[in-house]
Write an enzyme that holds these catalytic residues in place. Structure first.
Site, PDB file in Angstrom:
ATOM      1  N   ASN A 171       0.897  -1.268  -0.024  1.00 18.46           N
ATOM      2  CA  ASN A 171       0.020  -0.164  -0.095  1.00 18.46           C
ATOM      3  C   ASN A 171       1.018   1.134   0.172  1.00 18.46           C
ATOM      4  O   ASN A 171       1.676   1.458   1.099  1.00 18.46           O
ATOM      5  CB  ASN A 171      -0.865  -0.328   1.559  1.00 18.46           C
ATOM      6  CG  ASN A 171      -0.958   1.469   1.143  1.00 18.46           C
ATOM      7  OD1 ASN A 171      -2.756   1.610   0.623  1.00 18.46           O
ATOM      8  ND2 ASN A 171      -1.245   1.975   2.137  1.00 18.46           N
ATOM      9  N   GLU A 172       0.780   2.001  -0.646  1.00 20.88           N
ATOM     10  CA  GLU A 172       1.513   3.058  -1.109  1.00 20.88           C
ATOM     11  C   GLU A 172       3.067   3.369  -0.995  1.00 20.88           C
ATOM     12  O   GLU A 172       3.723   3.436  -0.246  1.00 20.88           O
ATOM     13  CB  GLU A 172       1.109   4.245  -0.037  1.00 20.88           C
ATOM     14  CG  GLU A 172      -0.469   4.864  -0.776  1.00 20.88           C
ATOM     15  CD  GLU A 172      -1.468   6.295   0.477  1.00 20.88           C
ATOM     16  OE1 GLU A 172      -0.592   6.465   1.096  1.00 20.88           O
ATOM     17  OE2 GLU A 172      -1.749   6.607   0.062  1.00 20.88           O
ATOM     18  N   GLU A 297      -8.745   4.034  -3.586  1.00 16.53           N
ATOM     19  CA  GLU A 297      -8.108   4.887  -2.273  1.00 16.53           C
ATOM     20  C   GLU A 297      -8.708   5.951  -3.043  1.00 16.53           C
ATOM     21  O   GLU A 297      -7.653   6.482  -3.601  1.00 16.53           O
ATOM     22  CB  GLU A 297      -6.767   5.347  -1.536  1.00 16.53           C
ATOM     23  CG  GLU A 297      -7.263   3.964  -0.585  1.00 16.53           C
ATOM     24  CD  GLU A 297      -5.886   4.161   0.444  1.00 16.53           C
ATOM     25  OE1 GLU A 297      -5.546   5.780   1.094  1.00 16.53           O
ATOM     26  OE2 GLU A 297      -5.299   3.943   0.828  1.00 16.53           O
ATOM     27  N   GLN A 346     -13.609   6.289   4.013  1.00  5.72           N
ATOM     28  CA  GLN A 346     -13.779   4.647   4.047  1.00  5.72           C
ATOM     29  C   GLN A 346     -14.581   4.976   4.792  1.00  5.72           C
ATOM     30  O   GLN A 346     -15.674   6.134   5.048  1.00  5.72           O
ATOM     31  CB  GLN A 346     -12.321   5.164   4.997  1.00  5.72           C
ATOM     32  CG  GLN A 346     -11.328   4.775   4.747  1.00  5.72           C
ATOM     33  CD  GLN A 346     -10.311   4.856   5.799  1.00  5.72           C
ATOM     34  OE1 GLN A 346     -10.471   3.544   7.014  1.00  5.72           O
ATOM     35  NE2 GLN A 346      -9.122   4.463   5.549  1.00  5.72           N
TER      36      GLN A 346
HETATM   37  O1  AHR Z   1      -7.614   6.721   3.999  1.00  7.08           O
HETATM   38  C1  AHR Z   1      -6.166   7.648   4.889  1.00  7.08           C
HETATM   39  C2  AHR Z   1      -4.912   7.151   4.435  1.00  7.08           C
HETATM   40  O2  AHR Z   1      -4.245   7.899   2.867  1.00  7.08           O
HETATM   41  C3  AHR Z   1      -4.466   5.594   4.063  1.00  7.08           C
HETATM   42  O3  AHR Z   1      -3.731   5.321   5.587  1.00  7.08           O
HETATM   43  C4  AHR Z   1      -3.263   5.714   3.336  1.00  7.08           C
HETATM   44  O4  AHR Z   1      -2.940   4.377   2.351  1.00  7.08           O
HETATM   45  C5  AHR Z   1      -3.060   6.617   2.268  1.00  7.08           C
HETATM   46  O5  AHR Z   1      -2.194   7.827   2.160  1.00  7.08           O
END
Ligand code: AHR
Length: 483
Positions: A171-172, A297, A346
């Site tokens: 992730n990222e 995201e 989210q």
């Molecule tokens: O959604 C909040 C954060 O944003 C996540 O944890 C990360 O992947 C992104 O930078």
């Protein structure tokens, strides 16, 4: 102005997974909102909060990404299994340095999915974990026969394996997930995916590689070049900030000036350019479209609600968010040939949430209602249109079971907009028409006024000589289903 809908031309299927969600161990994104524990006074089933689950069932959440986000790269799955009182308490260093007691772990996640009727999308820890840890987690979740991890799962009360549909590797990874260069990440990805066990040969786990941060086209180019043949999907992250400024004020969620309404819409529209350009790079390495673009995201990101923990990313949700959601979902549908899944950030209480909770109360946000209105597009066939649309109007159309659904947004703050639609055969009747709007651009639902912004029947659509005429009020989202 008018649009001719080409409903006799075969369009791509709009994947229901475009309407996916994301829940991270972040603030009140899970604890107190989705998961309250079996002993809570808040009504629950196996610890899952009933009012929230019921509301989410109404929008048919197709998939839920978990456990992060940034949290995923610090998450060690063994901390979250077994008797609750023996589970390790850790510090959530990404989000507020609060204690994470791991009472919501793998078993609880799959129980939540069961109640929601959603598919699994788990993000592995490649930032601070190991290949073996990942492989054993997948063994724990998906191995049907006898093995060390399946025996451990059974010891913890679950006989049968679960179905793991999607699996994210990183992730990222370009940032908080390891600060890797794309060349290095590509090799790490290749290594991890090599050891991802596929026990259920009939339903192989769909592999998602970490993709770019917004317009980092070099990341997409490099990962597609070096790892493109080992993946099913590559992710894209893009957030809509009214000010575009990560380091200072992002803008208030409710008390914002008109120019921040405008910049939010412009920045939401930017998703189209991002997808187009990343997809063009993908076309070069994957002309047969075997690899999907996964926007796992996305959403609006404002300053946190005053007085709340800055690490909890709690924000209100107004009519502006409804329009930003409509713009984005319309873009995803337009690119249905490449976008197979998207996960708004989210689902509850964090960023552009569907639901906000306070103690035992809950409210549905304007964004929730857009997801509700757009359900008719899930798994429908995209219908392309040609013609001119008025400024500040967004639309999408799809067909399913002999019915056509057109969803529109007018994000002009001052002017209502008129638009006509025709199709290959004359429209006969409007079956359903709904509008979501508010008195003000920042109208929103609160715990004392939970129904300030709710969908209403829409009377601004009419059929004349087989042609649909729509009169769109300002700052509104409208969905019309026709025969
Ligand atoms: O959604 C909040 C954060 O944003 C996540 O944890 C990360 O992947 C992104 O930078």
């Amino acid at each position: 102005m008018s649009i001719e809908l080409l409903n006799q031309k075969k369009g791509p299927e709009i994947s229901k997974y475009i309407y996916g969600q994301f829940s991270e161990h972040l603030g009140h994104g899970i604890y107190g909102s989705l998961y309250v524990g079996k002993d809570s006074e808040i009504p629950n089933v196996n610890g899952m909060r009933s009012d929230v689950v019921d509301a989410l069932k109404e929008i048919h959440v197709p998939v839920l990404r978990w456990p992060g986000g940034l949290f995923a790269d610090t998450y060690h799955w063994r901390d979250g299994i077994g008797p609750k009182d023996t589970r390790k308490k850790i510090v959530n260093t990404n989000w507020g340095d609060i204690t994470e007691d791991n009472s919501f772990g793998t078993h609880e996640y799959f129980e939540l999915l069961r109640q929601l009727g959603a598919d699994a999308y788990i993000n592995a820890n490649i930032g601070s974990g190991t290949v073996q840890e990942m492989a054993e987690w997948v063994e724990y979740m998906t191995m049907a026969g006898e093995s060390p991890m399946s025996k451990l799962r059974q010891k913890n009360g679950r006989q049968d394996p679960w179905k793991l549909k999607f699996f994210g590797i990183g992730n990222e990874s370009w940032g908080g997930g390891g600060n890797m260069r794309p060349e290095y990440y590509s090799d790490v990805y290749r290594q991890y995916q090599t050891f991802l066990p596929q026990y259920d040969k009939d339903h192989p786990i769909y592999k998602v590689a970490c993709g770019p941060n917004q317009d980092d086209y070099n990341w997409t180019e490099t990962v597609m070049k070096y790892a493109g043949k080992y993946l099913d999907g590559i992710s894209l992250h893009y957030y809509t900030l009214p000010t575009g400024d990560w380091d200072h004020s992002k803008g208030d969620a409710v008390d914002f000036p008109e120019d921040q309404w405008v910049s939010t819409m412009t920045r939401a529209e930017h998703m189209d350019e991002l997808i187009t350009k990343h997809a063009t790079i993908m076309d070069h390495y994957d002309p047969d479209h075997k690899v999907d673009l996964i926007v796992d995201e996305w959403g609006t990101w404002y300053d946190v609600t005053k007085g709340t923990n800055p690490g909890f990313l709690q924000q209100q949700n107004t009519v502006r968010d409804a329009l930003a959601a409509a713009i984005t979902l319309n873009i995803f549908q337009k690119h249905a040939d490449r976008i197979y899944m998207a996960n708004i950030a989210q689902m509850v209480n964090v960023l552009q949430a569907m639901i906000l909770t306070k103690g035992d109360q809950m409210i549905k946000t304007p964004t929730y209602y857009v997801f509700d209105m757009y359900q008719k597009h899930m798994d429908a066939e995209l219908v392309e249109g040609i013609g001119e649309i008025p400024d500040n109007v967004t639309y999408t159309a799809s067909q399913k079971d002999g019915k056509l659904t057109i969803s529109l947004g007018n994000y002009d703050l001052a002017n209502e907009k008129a638009i006509d639609f025709t199709a290959s055969n004359p429209f006969r009747k409007i079956i359903d028409a709904t509008i979501l709007t508010g008195k003000e651009m920042n109208s929103h639902n609160t715990f004392t006024h939970p129904e300030e912004v709710v969908p209403q029947a829409f009377s601004g659509g009419s059929i004349q000589n087989g042609r649909l005429h729509v009169q769109l009020p300002t700052k509104s989202v409208v969905s019309i289903t026709l025969e």
